[in-house]
Design a protein around this motif. Structure first.
Motif, PDB file in Angstrom:
ATOM      1  N   PHE A 130      -0.366  -0.979  -3.549  1.00  0.00           N
ATOM      2  CA  PHE A 130      -1.600  -0.100  -3.039  1.00  0.00           C
ATOM      3  C   PHE A 130      -0.744   0.485  -1.903  1.00  0.00           C
ATOM      4  O   PHE A 130      -1.089   1.590  -1.324  1.00  0.00           O
ATOM      5  CB  PHE A 130      -2.849  -1.024  -2.861  1.00  0.00           C
ATOM      6  CG  PHE A 130      -3.632  -0.943  -4.063  1.00  0.00           C
ATOM      7  CD1 PHE A 130      -2.952  -0.711  -5.404  1.00  0.00           C
ATOM      8  CD2 PHE A 130      -5.051  -1.293  -4.144  1.00  0.00           C
ATOM      9  CE1 PHE A 130      -3.962  -0.909  -6.458  1.00  0.00           C
ATOM     10  CE2 PHE A 130      -5.832  -1.475  -5.251  1.00  0.00           C
ATOM     11  CZ  PHE A 130      -5.136  -1.310  -6.540  1.00  0.00           C
ATOM     12  N   THR A 131      -0.348  -0.493  -1.027  1.00  0.00           N
ATOM     13  CA  THR A 131       0.089  -0.060   0.335  1.00  0.00           C
ATOM     14  C   THR A 131       1.308   1.070   0.328  1.00  0.00           C
ATOM     15  O   THR A 131       1.203   2.049   1.197  1.00  0.00           O
ATOM     16  CB  THR A 131       0.735  -1.462   1.100  1.00  0.00           C
ATOM     17  OG1 THR A 131      -0.264  -2.467   1.225  1.00  0.00           O
ATOM     18  CG2 THR A 131       1.188  -0.869   2.386  1.00  0.00           C
ATOM     19  N   ALA A 132       2.331   0.623  -0.602  1.00  0.00           N
ATOM     20  CA  ALA A 132       3.179   1.886  -0.765  1.00  0.00           C
ATOM     21  C   ALA A 132       2.697   3.003  -1.347  1.00  0.00           C
ATOM     22  O   ALA A 132       3.182   4.205  -0.998  1.00  0.00           O
ATOM     23  CB  ALA A 132       4.413   1.458  -1.725  1.00  0.00           C
ATOM     24  N   MET A 133       1.722   3.090  -2.223  1.00  0.00           N
ATOM     25  CA  MET A 133       1.228   4.316  -2.720  1.00  0.00           C
ATOM     26  C   MET A 133       0.486   4.867  -1.447  1.00  0.00           C
ATOM     27  O   MET A 133       0.438   6.417  -1.533  1.00  0.00           O
ATOM     28  CB  MET A 133       0.309   4.056  -3.918  1.00  0.00           C
ATOM     29  CG  MET A 133       0.932   3.440  -5.073  1.00  0.00           C
ATOM     30  SD  MET A 133       2.017   4.750  -5.860  1.00  0.00           S
ATOM     31  CE  MET A 133       0.677   5.772  -6.660  1.00  0.00           C
ATOM     32  N   ALA A 366     -12.079  -1.896  -2.905  1.00  0.00           N
ATOM     33  CA  ALA A 366     -12.398  -0.803  -2.064  1.00  0.00           C
ATOM     34  C   ALA A 366     -11.947  -1.184  -0.635  1.00  0.00           C
ATOM     35  O   ALA A 366     -11.216  -0.404   0.066  1.00  0.00           O
ATOM     36  CB  ALA A 366     -14.117  -0.679  -1.916  1.00  0.00           C
ATOM     37  N   ARG A 367     -12.146  -2.504  -0.286  1.00  0.00           N
ATOM     38  CA  ARG A 367     -11.787  -2.960   1.161  1.00  0.00           C
ATOM     39  C   ARG A 367     -10.137  -3.029   1.155  1.00  0.00           C
ATOM     40  O   ARG A 367      -9.595  -2.422   2.093  1.00  0.00           O
ATOM     41  CB  ARG A 367     -12.230  -4.384   1.181  1.00  0.00           C
ATOM     42  CG  ARG A 367     -13.626  -4.389   1.821  1.00  0.00           C
ATOM     43  CD  ARG A 367     -14.286  -5.741   1.916  1.00  0.00           C
ATOM     44  NE  ARG A 367     -15.506  -5.577   2.962  1.00  0.00           N
ATOM     45  CZ  ARG A 367     -16.538  -6.253   2.149  1.00  0.00           C
ATOM     46  NH1 ARG A 367     -16.640  -7.080   1.106  1.00  0.00           N
ATOM     47  NH2 ARG A 367     -17.693  -6.261   3.155  1.00  0.00           N
ATOM     48  N   VAL A 368      -9.503  -3.370   0.139  1.00  0.00           N
ATOM     49  CA  VAL A 368      -7.924  -3.284  -0.026  1.00  0.00           C
ATOM     50  C   VAL A 368      -7.660  -1.780   0.225  1.00  0.00           C
ATOM     51  O   VAL A 368      -6.488  -1.410   1.085  1.00  0.00           O
ATOM     52  CB  VAL A 368      -7.365  -3.946  -1.071  1.00  0.00           C
ATOM     53  CG1 VAL A 368      -5.800  -3.660  -1.224  1.00  0.00           C
ATOM     54  CG2 VAL A 368      -7.434  -5.432  -1.063  1.00  0.00           C
ATOM     55  N   GLU A 369      -7.839  -0.844  -0.772  1.00  0.00           N
ATOM     56  CA  GLU A 369      -7.544   0.457  -0.612  1.00  0.00           C
ATOM     57  C   GLU A 369      -7.975   1.114   0.460  1.00  0.00           C
ATOM     58  O   GLU A 369      -7.114   1.918   1.229  1.00  0.00           O
ATOM     59  CB  GLU A 369      -8.256   1.182  -1.797  1.00  0.00           C
ATOM     60  CG  GLU A 369      -7.722   0.725  -3.195  1.00  0.00           C
ATOM     61  CD  GLU A 369      -8.579   1.460  -4.246  1.00  0.00           C
ATOM     62  OE1 GLU A 369      -8.574   2.656  -4.505  1.00  0.00           O
ATOM     63  OE2 GLU A 369      -9.003   0.541  -5.132  1.00  0.00           O
ATOM     64  N   GLY A 370      -9.214   0.898   1.075  1.00  0.00           N
ATOM     65  CA  GLY A 370      -9.573   1.594   2.599  1.00  0.00           C
ATOM     66  C   GLY A 370      -8.717   1.127   3.529  1.00  0.00           C
ATOM     67  O   GLY A 370      -8.322   1.884   4.408  1.00  0.00           O
ATOM     68  N   GLU A 371      -8.344  -0.104   3.684  1.00  0.00           N
ATOM     69  CA  GLU A 371      -7.590  -0.806   4.688  1.00  0.00           C
ATOM     70  C   GLU A 371      -6.191  -0.210   4.814  1.00  0.00           C
ATOM     71  O   GLU A 371      -5.719   0.329   5.774  1.00  0.00           O
ATOM     72  CB  GLU A 371      -7.663  -2.281   4.548  1.00  0.00           C
ATOM     73  CG  GLU A 371      -6.724  -2.960   5.710  1.00  0.00           C
ATOM     74  CD  GLU A 371      -6.519  -4.423   5.534  1.00  0.00           C
ATOM     75  OE1 GLU A 371      -5.711  -5.171   6.042  1.00  0.00           O
ATOM     76  OE2 GLU A 371      -7.423  -5.210   4.820  1.00  0.00           O
ATOM     77  N   VAL A 372      -5.661  -0.137   3.590  1.00  0.00           N
ATOM     78  CA  VAL A 372      -4.099  -0.005   3.331  1.00  0.00           C
ATOM     79  C   VAL A 372      -4.220   1.747   3.780  1.00  0.00           C
ATOM     80  O   VAL A 372      -2.977   1.965   4.348  1.00  0.00           O
ATOM     81  CB  VAL A 372      -3.366  -0.373   2.217  1.00  0.00           C
ATOM     82  CG1 VAL A 372      -3.260  -2.032   2.207  1.00  0.00           C
ATOM     83  CG2 VAL A 372      -4.089   0.381   0.917  1.00  0.00           C
TER      84      VAL A 372
END
Length: 411
Positions: A130-133, A366-372
């Motif tokens: 997710f972070t790389a994307m 949602a929190r992981v995607e929003g944070e990264v």
């Protein structure tokens, strides 16, 4: 208040209970969707419990009462519907959700399964990807300079990671966002928004129903993991597709509207973007504060299971209570300077994802995607400027944007 999207025939003729402040407010009107905040003030100041003449239901808009209702599922149940429809009196428009529209002990069993599938450990497994994307998406948008932050970022990024994490096939993914919009429109009254959404729903429902079946889900994805819990005997084979369906409706909309809200906030408050840029570890908090500040999920209903006292008033059994999550998230009784967006605020306790046993099942995703995504913006983006008309998307439950034209510059 005018109600441009109402259906007159649906208006109940029910007098307000004695002693409860009565308000002519329609929280499902276009006027409300455009700017709910002044109406939220009216609702909060009228009293801890109000009566909404338009739909013949109780309402709570202060934080204390919203939190209390959310955290008493035995008295304020979900199994009779979390929208205006009362499933004890009318048939649901689709098979009932065994998560969102269920009560303990049935809810406890199915919720435990989803908690295992979407565990913190599972989130660690997708975080690097997710972070790389997110970094790649920001680089792509920086190269363009100007774009629509809704279609090209808030929607495009989750759609680039979530369906793969679920194990969905490539074909038909364009049905995911319309399906989620349909589900949340259905929680409203029989207004134009709800009726048109359901009338257009057949292809979206057919797509989602098919994707929930084991044979259509890639091994190793969250969907396959749900079916594996059926093999283990934690749920039945019939329940597994319904749990996958819950993830498909709850795992995308919150993220899209949450990321959209965060970008909208950072564009309007450049001092907060500067603060985030100076400390990218604030990314998670900046996302949480956007959820509090904009409240992508505005309202939910509960139904009383017995006579109960709430805010000094007696409410009978079988009454619908509308919780204004957005109003609670800006209640000055709970928050200091509630109408300010502050990336350093202690946001713990906000009800943007709900509270209690029915907190949003997609919140960890949602929190992981929003944070990264916000961390990538903090590292790579110097400025965000709104460059055109901002258009809001109308939905009976969700608050989000249809269009947010912006220009960004590299750090």
């Amino acid at each position: 208040m005018s109600a441009t999207s109402r259906t007159d025939s649906a208006t109940p003729a029910r007098a307000a209970p004695a002693g409860v402040p009565s308000l002519d407010v329609d929280p499902f009107s276009n006027e409300f969707f455009e700017d709910p905040h002044a109406i939220h003030d009216t609702l909060r100041e009228a009293g801890p419990l109000v009566w909404l003449d338009k739909w013949g239901v109780y309402g709570v808009a202060r934080y204390a009462e919203v939190h209390a209702v959310l955290n008493d599922p035995l008295t304020f149940c979900s199994s009779r519907g979390v929208g205006l429809s009362d499933f004890a009196k009318e048939k649901p428009w689709r098979p009932q959700s065994i998560i969102l529209e269920a009560d303990p002990p049935a809810h406890t069993r199915t919720r435990t399964v989803l908690a295992q599938v979407l565990s913190p450990t599972a989130m660690k497994g997708v975080r690097d990807h997710f972070t790389a994307m997110a970094a790649a998406k920001v680089d792509e948008l920086l190269a363009r300079g100007s774009f629509d932050a809704v279609a090209d970022l808030a929607e495009a990024y989750p759609l680039s990671v979530f369906p793969d994490a679920m194990g969905l096939k490539q074909e038909g993914r364009e049905n995911l966002l319309p399906y989620a919009s349909l589900v949340f429109n259905s929680f409203g009254p029989p207004n134009q928004l709800r009726q048109e959404a359901i009338e257009r729903s057949a292809p979206h429902q057919a797509y989602v129903a098919a994707q929930c079946q084991r044979e259509n889900l890639a091994p190793g994805g969250f969907g396959a993991c749900v079916h594996a819990r059926a093999d283990a005997g934690d749920i039945t084979a019939e329940e597994a597709p319904l749990l996958v369906r819950s993830l498909l409706s709850a795992g995308l909309d919150t993220t899209v509207n949450g990321i959209g809200a965060a970008i909208y906030c950072l564009a309007r408050f450049p001092d907060q973007l500067a603060r985030l840029r100076s400390d990218p570890t604030l990314a998670r908090n900046a996302f949480e504060e956007a959820i509090r500040y904009e409240s992508p999920v505005q309202t939910f209903f509960r139904t009383t299971t017995r006579e109960v006292e709430l805010a000094g008033h007696r409410i009978g059994e079988g009454e619908k209570v509308l919780m204004f999550l957005g109003a609670a998230n800006r209640d000055p009784r709970r928050w200091e300077n509630p109408d300010s967006y502050d990336v350093t605020r202690r946001t713990s306790g906000h009800v943007g994802f709900g509270s209690g046993i029915h907190m949003c099942v997609g919140q960890l995703l949602a929190r992981v995607e929003g944070e990264v995504m916000l961390a990538a913006i903090a590292r790579k983006v110097a400025t965000i400027a709104i460059t055109g008309p901002v258009k809001r998307r109308y939905n009976n439950t969700l608050r989000g944007l249809e269009s947010l034209p912006i220009t960004i510059s590299p750090a």
